[in-house]
Design a protein around this motif. Structure first.
Motif, PDB file in Angstrom:
ATOM      1  N   THR A 163       4.831   5.337  11.812  1.00 47.03           N
ATOM      2  CA  THR A 163       6.072   4.269  11.433  1.00 47.03           C
ATOM      3  C   THR A 163       6.476   4.565   9.937  1.00 47.03           C
ATOM      4  O   THR A 163       7.778   4.645   9.592  1.00 47.03           O
ATOM      5  CB  THR A 163       5.669   2.850  11.549  1.00 47.03           C
ATOM      6  N   ALA A 164       5.541   4.849   9.057  1.00 43.27           N
ATOM      7  CA  ALA A 164       6.058   5.169   7.737  1.00 43.27           C
ATOM      8  C   ALA A 164       6.921   6.571   7.556  1.00 43.27           C
ATOM      9  O   ALA A 164       7.729   6.555   6.894  1.00 43.27           O
ATOM     10  CB  ALA A 164       4.654   5.312   6.908  1.00 43.27           C
ATOM     11  N   LEU A 165       6.349   7.516   8.387  1.00 42.10           N
ATOM     12  CA  LEU A 165       7.108   8.826   8.332  1.00 42.10           C
ATOM     13  C   LEU A 165       8.611   8.647   8.940  1.00 42.10           C
ATOM     14  O   LEU A 165       9.383   9.101   8.332  1.00 42.10           O
ATOM     15  CB  LEU A 165       6.444   9.584   9.210  1.00 42.10           C
ATOM     16  N   ALA A 166       8.559   7.711   9.933  1.00 36.90           N
ATOM     17  CA  ALA A 166      10.077   7.602  10.534  1.00 36.90           C
ATOM     18  C   ALA A 166      10.789   6.761   9.346  1.00 36.90           C
ATOM     19  O   ALA A 166      12.165   6.772   9.665  1.00 36.90           O
ATOM     20  CB  ALA A 166       9.914   6.582  11.620  1.00 36.90           C
ATOM     21  N   ARG A 167      10.278   5.892   8.687  1.00 33.15           N
ATOM     22  CA  ARG A 167      11.151   5.357   7.560  1.00 33.15           C
ATOM     23  C   ARG A 167      11.314   6.280   6.122  1.00 33.15           C
ATOM     24  O   ARG A 167      11.641   5.692   5.250  1.00 33.15           O
ATOM     25  CB  ARG A 167      10.383   3.772   7.313  1.00 33.15           C
ATOM     26  N   ASP A 168      10.558   7.379   6.419  1.00 33.69           N
ATOM     27  CA  ASP A 168      10.662   8.097   4.982  1.00 33.69           C
ATOM     28  C   ASP A 168       9.782   7.517   3.907  1.00 33.69           C
ATOM     29  O   ASP A 168      10.515   7.461   2.739  1.00 33.69           O
ATOM     30  CB  ASP A 168      12.057   8.348   4.817  1.00 33.69           C
ATOM     31  N   GLU A 169       8.793   6.560   4.228  1.00 29.97           N
ATOM     32  CA  GLU A 169       8.097   6.169   3.074  1.00 29.97           C
ATOM     33  C   GLU A 169       6.750   6.520   2.947  1.00 29.97           C
ATOM     34  O   GLU A 169       6.095   7.196   3.796  1.00 29.97           O
ATOM     35  CB  GLU A 169       7.914   4.543   3.680  1.00 29.97           C
ATOM     36  N   VAL A 170       6.193   6.207   1.967  1.00 25.42           N
ATOM     37  CA  VAL A 170       4.563   6.435   1.507  1.00 25.42           C
ATOM     38  C   VAL A 170       3.864   5.661   2.298  1.00 25.42           C
ATOM     39  O   VAL A 170       4.234   4.448   2.669  1.00 25.42           O
ATOM     40  CB  VAL A 170       4.468   6.334   0.112  1.00 25.42           C
ATOM     41  N   PHE A 171       2.760   6.142   2.943  1.00 26.47           N
ATOM     42  CA  PHE A 171       1.829   5.274   3.964  1.00 26.47           C
ATOM     43  C   PHE A 171       0.585   5.212   3.003  1.00 26.47           C
ATOM     44  O   PHE A 171       0.141   6.088   2.581  1.00 26.47           O
ATOM     45  CB  PHE A 171       1.523   6.043   5.151  1.00 26.47           C
ATOM     46  N   ARG A 172       0.003   3.918   3.096  1.00 24.01           N
ATOM     47  CA  ARG A 172      -1.258   3.447   2.409  1.00 24.01           C
ATOM     48  C   ARG A 172      -1.863   2.760   3.320  1.00 24.01           C
ATOM     49  O   ARG A 172      -1.361   1.657   4.240  1.00 24.01           O
ATOM     50  CB  ARG A 172      -1.025   2.534   1.544  1.00 24.01           C
ATOM     51  N   ILE A 173      -3.052   3.211   4.007  1.00 29.99           N
ATOM     52  CA  ILE A 173      -3.881   2.507   5.011  1.00 29.99           C
ATOM     53  C   ILE A 173      -5.448   2.633   4.600  1.00 29.99           C
ATOM     54  O   ILE A 173      -5.632   3.339   4.144  1.00 29.99           O
ATOM     55  CB  ILE A 173      -3.637   3.285   6.427  1.00 29.99           C
ATOM     56  N   GLN A 190      -3.415   7.391   0.738  1.00 26.79           N
ATOM     57  CA  GLN A 190      -2.158   7.287   0.452  1.00 26.79           C
ATOM     58  C   GLN A 190      -1.499   8.638   0.763  1.00 26.79           C
ATOM     59  O   GLN A 190      -2.456   9.631   0.258  1.00 26.79           O
ATOM     60  CB  GLN A 190      -2.167   6.684  -1.110  1.00 26.79           C
ATOM     61  N   GLY A 191      -0.662   8.654   1.355  1.00 26.34           N
ATOM     62  CA  GLY A 191      -0.081  10.077   1.585  1.00 26.34           C
ATOM     63  C   GLY A 191       1.456   9.884   1.871  1.00 26.34           C
ATOM     64  O   GLY A 191       1.958   8.821   1.998  1.00 26.34           O
ATOM     65  N   LYS A 198      15.058  23.334   7.007  1.00 20.51           N
ATOM     66  CA  LYS A 198      15.993  22.715   7.985  1.00 20.51           C
ATOM     67  C   LYS A 198      15.299  21.050   7.952  1.00 20.51           C
ATOM     68  O   LYS A 198      15.339  20.274   8.688  1.00 20.51           O
ATOM     69  CB  LYS A 198      16.130  22.815   9.281  1.00 20.51           C
ATOM     70  N   ASN A 199      14.978  20.562   6.702  1.00 20.36           N
ATOM     71  CA  ASN A 199      14.427  19.146   6.629  1.00 20.36           C
ATOM     72  C   ASN A 199      13.223  18.480   7.756  1.00 20.36           C
ATOM     73  O   ASN A 199      13.509  17.447   8.073  1.00 20.36           O
ATOM     74  CB  ASN A 199      15.394  18.136   6.657  1.00 20.36           C
ATOM     75  N   ARG A 200      12.621  19.612   8.328  1.00 16.08           N
ATOM     76  CA  ARG A 200      11.707  19.053   9.408  1.00 16.08           C
ATOM     77  C   ARG A 200      10.415  18.853   8.631  1.00 16.08           C
ATOM     78  O   ARG A 200       9.983  19.490   7.488  1.00 16.08           O
ATOM     79  CB  ARG A 200      11.410  20.390  10.273  1.00 16.08           C
ATOM     80  N   LEU A 201       9.652  18.085   9.365  1.00 13.60           N
ATOM     81  CA  LEU A 201       8.268  17.690   8.558  1.00 13.60           C
ATOM     82  C   LEU A 201       7.304  18.860   8.902  1.00 13.60           C
ATOM     83  O   LEU A 201       7.018  19.507   9.749  1.00 13.60           O
ATOM     84  CB  LEU A 201       7.610  16.505   9.489  1.00 13.60           C
ATOM     85  N   ALA A 202       6.970  19.238   7.490  1.00 13.81           N
ATOM     86  CA  ALA A 202       5.920  20.486   7.299  1.00 13.81           C
ATOM     87  C   ALA A 202       4.772  19.981   7.621  1.00 13.81           C
ATOM     88  O   ALA A 202       3.699  20.695   8.055  1.00 13.81           O
ATOM     89  CB  ALA A 202       6.341  21.252   6.405  1.00 13.81           C
ATOM     90  N   ALA A 203       4.307  18.956   6.878  1.00 15.76           N
ATOM     91  CA  ALA A 203       2.769  18.555   6.826  1.00 15.76           C
ATOM     92  C   ALA A 203       2.817  17.321   6.122  1.00 15.76           C
ATOM     93  O   ALA A 203       3.671  16.620   5.572  1.00 15.76           O
ATOM     94  CB  ALA A 203       2.191  19.569   5.860  1.00 15.76           C
ATOM     95  N   LEU A 204       1.638  16.725   5.993  1.00 16.41           N
ATOM     96  CA  LEU A 204       1.274  15.447   5.269  1.00 16.41           C
ATOM     97  C   LEU A 204       0.432  15.947   4.102  1.00 16.41           C
ATOM     98  O   LEU A 204      -0.537  16.595   4.356  1.00 16.41           O
ATOM     99  CB  LEU A 204       0.349  14.257   6.054  1.00 16.41           C
TER     100      LEU A 204
END
Length: 376
Positions: A163-173, A190-191, A198-204
């Protein structure tokens, strides 16, 4: 151009005269190797004309006499100073990063966004956090990070991070892990998603730290709060009885408060006063019958005018009594000045220090904030 020497300064001098002292032994070894017929490129540093160190890549070619004896070499020098400085800077940055990560109270990581959280990098703090060596998690060599996550928390973690990645947000869990020795720990993570081509997600990339003690403390506090609520309920009836008794004496107390208020207001200066071209005015609105708020302004002599504002902790008669003490203290300092005994009234810092000492000595159980000033 590389070393800053003129042709005349170089020609006829031994090459060792210009080699930097750090590499002098190494250069002698290279010359000996050339005499033995061993040729090859090497790096060496020189002392430039202005004294700074120049790093070069040397490509030598031997020279022989007609008899086949080695008589010297012709070498091409390439300035690699910028590259060497960049390499040194990179090594230093890596050392600093390693030190920083090694001292963090937790684990820094880089992983792929898959259900196993396949690790590409794990800091040394992994051992203290999970009980496993960092290399155990790299490419899931021994186990994946998902394997140490508590089974009841795995689906929730996946959903929250996605959910955080879809919103382009920092996640804290917050979640639980099971360490190598079977213990359950609470961790905070936190990550953020890191973009690739090409703006693809490479890693966390992120950080995980142990908060087990904090979670246990919060739970203990919650349990204490529940017990406290029970105690409060038990005491409520007693307090209601006490309240009814207090109401009986409230009228008497209000009468005392009114008396205190009248005394305090009589101590206040005139609402409007003009002294040597300065106009003073004040308006005091106490929140109760008697207040810990007070203001005063007065002429000290022909050249000085004093004023102060005060706020005593609490309220009621006890606070108003401190304002009476303050008024008496200032009036006494003013009288001492006018009779030539003491000039404390002209020295705000020393006056406040003396006031503080007297208040402590009197043990009134109150704090007072005072702004005192002298206009010259």
């Amino acid at each position: 151009e590389i070393l800053g020497y003129s042709r005349e300064r170089l020609v006829g001098h031994c090459v060792l005269d210009f080699v930097h002292e750090d590499d002098l032994t190494q250069m002698k070894q290279h010359i000996a190797s050339q005499k033995a017929g061993q040729m090859g490129r090497f790096e060496v540093s020189w002392r430039a004309a202005d004294g700074h160190k120049v790093h070069t890549l040397v490509s030598p070619r031997p020279l022989y006499s007609e008899e086949g004896l080695f008589i010297g070499s012709i070498s091409v020098l390439v300035d690699i100073t910028d590259r060497k400085l960049a390499e040194e800077s990179l090594r230093e940055n890596r050392r600093m990063l390693k030190t920083l990560l090694g001292n963090l109270p937790g684990m820094a990581y880089r992983c792929r966004n898959d259900r196993e959280w396949t690790m590409e990098f794990v800091s040394e703090g992994c051992k203290a956090l999970t009980g496993y060596d960092p290399k155990d998690f790299i490419e899931s060599a021994v186990l994946s990070y998902n394997d140490v996550v508590h089974p009841e928390d795995r689906d929730r973690i996946w959903a929250e991070i996605q959910t955080a990645l879809a919103r382009d947000e920092v996640f804290r869990i917050l979640y639980r892990i099971v360490t190598a020795d079977g213990r359950e720990r609470w961790v905070w993570e936190q990550g953020v998603g890191v973009g690739g081509e090409k703006n693809r997600l490479a890693a966390l990339e992120g950080f995980i730290t142990d908060i087990t003690d904090r979670v246990h403390a919060e739970r203990a506090l919650a349990e204490y709060g529940e017990r406290l609520e029970d105690i409060v309920r038990e005491r409520t009836s007693e307090l209601r009885e006490t309240a009814s008794r207090l109401e009986a004496s409230l009228e008497q107390l209000q009468d005392d408060e009114e008396a205190g208020k009248m005394i305090q207001f009589r101590l206040l200066p005139d609402e409007h006063l003009r002294v040597d071209g300065y106009e003073f005015s004040h308006r005091l609105l106490p929140s109760m019958y008697a207040s810990g708020d007070f203001v005063d302004f007065f002429e000290i002599d022909a050249e000085h005018t004093g004023f102060y504002m005060a706020d005593v902790s609490g309220h009621g008669v006890s606070s108003a009594f401190v304002t009476v003490f303050l008024k008496s203290f200032i009036d006494n300092c003013l009288d001492n000045f006018r009779t030539g005994r003491q000039a404390l009234i002209l020295e705000p810092a020393h006056l406040l220090q003396k006031l503080n000492t007297d208040l402590i000595r009197e043990n009134m159980g109150k704090h007072v904030t005072v702004f005192y000033g002298v206009l010259d």
